[in-house]
Design an enzyme around this catalytic site. Structure first.
Site, mmCIF file in Angstrom:
data_model
loop_
_atom_site.group_PDB
_atom_site.id
_atom_site.type_symbol
_atom_site.label_atom_id
_atom_site.label_comp_id
_atom_site.label_asym_id
_atom_site.label_seq_id
_atom_site.Cartn_x
_atom_site.Cartn_y
_atom_site.Cartn_z
ATOM 1 N N ASP A 174 -4.401 -92.291 43.660
ATOM 2 C CA ASP A 174 -3.360 -93.213 44.076
ATOM 3 C C ASP A 174 -3.474 -93.635 45.545
ATOM 4 O O ASP A 174 -3.215 -94.774 45.889
ATOM 5 C CB ASP A 174 -1.979 -92.592 43.832
ATOM 6 N N ASP B 53 17.876 -85.370 54.491
ATOM 7 C CA ASP B 53 16.568 -84.955 55.011
ATOM 8 C C ASP B 53 15.666 -86.173 55.217
ATOM 9 O O ASP B 53 14.782 -86.157 56.063
ATOM 10 C CB ASP B 53 15.890 -83.998 54.027
ATOM 11 N N THR C 159 8.391 -94.143 41.291
ATOM 12 C CA THR C 159 7.996 -92.881 40.652
ATOM 13 C C THR C 159 7.325 -91.927 41.636
ATOM 14 O O THR C 159 6.755 -90.929 41.233
ATOM 15 C CB THR C 159 7.035 -93.148 39.475
#
Length: 389
Positions: free
Chosen positions: A70, A170, A181
């Site tokens: 990716d 955070d 995703t």
């Protein structure tokens, strides 16, 4: 897109892409196609590609091929951002989500592209100007993340010039549908089809009473204020820290519609790939030394469960589906990972998955058979033998 005459290759920094490069170079030679590679990538391997700069590649190539995972795909999309040049993602090594084909299918994919048997999907990117004036863009997400030791991210979300909500968290993530995703998902955001046009704002580990993700239309103006109570924040662009923001800083976030064109061959849908990526058994069955981050995924196109450790495939359990039954064929663990109970982890995950899907199991694999003997709690999953099997 007429016959492609120039193809650009973008390679994973470490994985061995040799066989993929050979497949592309052979295809190119037969069709009189020029293959380009980036200097720093091509120089480490002996191949027929012509070494060029990133700008030259973006200028000359009629098709870009990303070889890796990716991260490589995101880098390739950024290389041709804003151009019409289509990008084909090829998975080399571990499971990628953004890539369209796995290595063995590469020659067929190139033929399909020659024969115009593909579709193009536009991908939205997101850009901003960092406090130091640097212009950045991302295909997954831009995230403002607390720096360990500093305070929480206290962030005001402004839509169309007016404050809508403040998050204390955070991290606050602005994701494209492609990025829905990735980081946004792990922070509790929705899975968004790539055909939706919009941006998703998600707070990770929100400490504020309002913690829901937000979906904005592309034409709505989005500004992010770092509030006076915030700690110093790192700004991550597709997972890479590109700068920092301090209390009082403001970032305008803009979408770039059709920033990249991705080739789809129609073998799997977004939803199948999302299921493969996100349908992960939890790490409840630990007892795996230094493999706390082991995850099992159903790589259904390859008809196998894959056990991933740190993203690398450490073991596989091959299966075949027959009607409503699943036959567990053969378990293999990579030699460097043997002796850690990983085969049991795979067997348990496959059996739990069968239970979740109410699928009867036919165990042909000797390891799985032995595991079932030791774990009678799975006996109810066994398919009853029928005359025809």
């Amino acid at each position: 897109m007429g016959m492609v005459k120039v193809v650009g290759l973008v390679l994973h920094p470490r994985r061995d892409c040799g066989s993929a490069i050979d497949a592309i170079v052979n295809w190119a030679v037969r069709r009189n196609v020029t293959v380009l590679g980036l200097h720093d990538e091509i120089d480490r391997i002996d191949c027929e590609a012509v070494a060029v700069t990133p700008d030259e590649m973006a200028e000359r190539a009629g098709l870009l091929v990303s070889l890796g995972g990716d991260g490589t795909m995101l880098r390739t999309m950024r290389l041709v951002e804003g151009r019409k040049t289509p990008v084909l993602g090829v998975n080399v090594g571990r499971l990628g989500f953004l890539a369209e084909v796995d290595l063995p299918d590469l020659p067929d994919a190139l033929t399909a592209i020659d024969e115009h048997k593909f579709t193009i999907e536009s991908r939205t990117a997101v850009r901003t100007v960092l406090p130091d004036g640097k212009d950045v863009s991302a295909f997954n997400d831009i995230a403002m993340v607390r720096v360990p030791g500093d305070g929480l991210a206290a962030i005001g979300i402004c839509v169309e010039g007016k404050n809508f909500v403040n998050y204390a968290a955070d991290a606050v993530i602005v994701a494209t549908p492609t990025g829905s995703t990735a980081y946004s998902f792990s922070a509790g955001g929705p899975i968004v089809s790539p055909n939706v046009e919009g941006l998703i704002v998600t707070a990770s580990a929100a400490h504020s009473s309002f913690n829901r993700p937000l979906m904005l239309a592309l034409q709505e103006q989005l500004d992010i204020d770092v509030l006076p109570t915030s700690g110093r924040l790192a700004i991550e662009v597709d997972g890479i820290i590109e700068g920092y923001a301090d209390p009082g800083d403001k970032l305008s976030i803009e979408p770039i519609p059709s920033a990249a064109q991705v080739i789809r061959l129609g073998n799997t849908s977004f939803y199948e790939r999302a299921r493969r990526k996100l349908r992960v058994e939890g790490s409840a069955q630990v007892g795996v030394p230094d493999a706390a981050d082991a995850a099992v995924v159903d790589a259904f196109e390859r008809q196998r469960y894959e056990l991933l450790i740190g993203g690398e495939v450490a073991g596989v359990l091959h299966y075949r589906r027959h009607g409503d039954k699943i036959e567990l064929l053969h378990t293999e663990i990579e030699q460097s990972f043997s002796g850690r109970g990983l085969a049991s982890r795979l067997a348990a995950a496959a059996l739990e998955d069968a239970r979740g899907r109410a699928t009867p199991v036919v165990p042909s694999c000797p390891f799985v058979t032995g595991y079932l003997d030791r774990h009678p709690e799975y006996a109810d999953l066994l398919a009853t033998p029928t005359a025809d099997s």
